[in-house]
Design a protein around this motif. Structure first.
Motif, PDB file in Angstrom:
ATOM      1  N   GLN A   1       0.851  -1.189   0.000  1.00 15.82           N
ATOM      2  CA  GLN A   1       0.000   0.000   0.000  1.00 15.82           C
ATOM      3  C   GLN A   1       0.890   1.244   0.000  1.00 15.82           C
ATOM      4  O   GLN A   1       1.760   1.391   0.840  1.00 15.82           O
ATOM      5  N   GLN A   3       1.768   5.001   0.690  1.00 15.68           N
ATOM      6  CA  GLN A   3       1.386   6.092   1.592  1.00 15.68           C
ATOM      7  C   GLN A   3       2.257   7.309   1.304  1.00 15.68           C
ATOM      8  O   GLN A   3       3.474   7.191   1.166  1.00 15.68           O
ATOM      9  N   GLY A  26       5.963   2.364   0.210  1.00 21.46           N
ATOM     10  CA  GLY A  26       5.144   1.398  -0.516  1.00 21.46           C
ATOM     11  C   GLY A  26       5.395   1.366  -2.012  1.00 21.46           C
ATOM     12  O   GLY A  26       4.673   0.672  -2.732  1.00 21.46           O
ATOM     13  N   TYR A 109      -0.072   9.164  -7.210  1.00 25.25           N
ATOM     14  CA  TYR A 109       0.156   9.190  -5.770  1.00 25.25           C
ATOM     15  C   TYR A 109       0.249  10.619  -5.242  1.00 25.25           C
ATOM     16  O   TYR A 109       1.118  11.390  -5.655  1.00 25.25           O
TER      17      TYR A 109
END
Length: 120
Positions: A1, A3, A26, A109
């Motif tokens: 995951q 972050q 991640g 992201y």
């Protein structure tokens, strides 16, 4: 995951300095471009700075050139935005971004944003 976590925003007077930090975990941070966007109320989000995965290539918006400096520490998976000589027009929410190629408005992201307020 993945972050993406920012820190370092706040309130300063015009002429002051702030440093924003953004830690991304991640993903293979070493091979991602990272950067910063900002969005002021009623305005579109704008790219203000980006740095390539190697650190050899950088971009600065004209509005911050000569006052802001972007850097990265791949060992810490963190990139920074040193903001000097802040002006009231720098007031905005600042977002960090990570992308395999460059810093795009459509990059995958994003951090949650951190507020920077500059008073005159």
């Amino acid at each position: 995951q993945v972050q993406v976590m920012e820190s370092g925003g706040g309130s300063v007077q015009a002429g002051g300095n702030l440093t924003l930090s953004c830690t991304t975990t991640g993903l293979d941070f070493d091979y991602h471009a990272v950067g910063w966007f900002r969005q002021a109320p009623g305005k579109e989000r704008e790219l203000i700075s980006c740095i390539t995965w190697s650190g050899h290539g950088t971009y600065y918006a004209d509005s911050v050139k000569g006052r802001f400096s972007i850097s990265r520490d791949n060992g810490k998976k963190t990139h920074y935005l040193q903001m000097n000589s802040l002006k009231p027009e720098d007031t905005a929410k600042y977002y960090c971004v990570a992308d395999r190629n460059w810093c795009y408005d459509t990059s995958q992201y994003w951090g949650q944003g951190t507020q920077v307020t500059v008073s005159s």
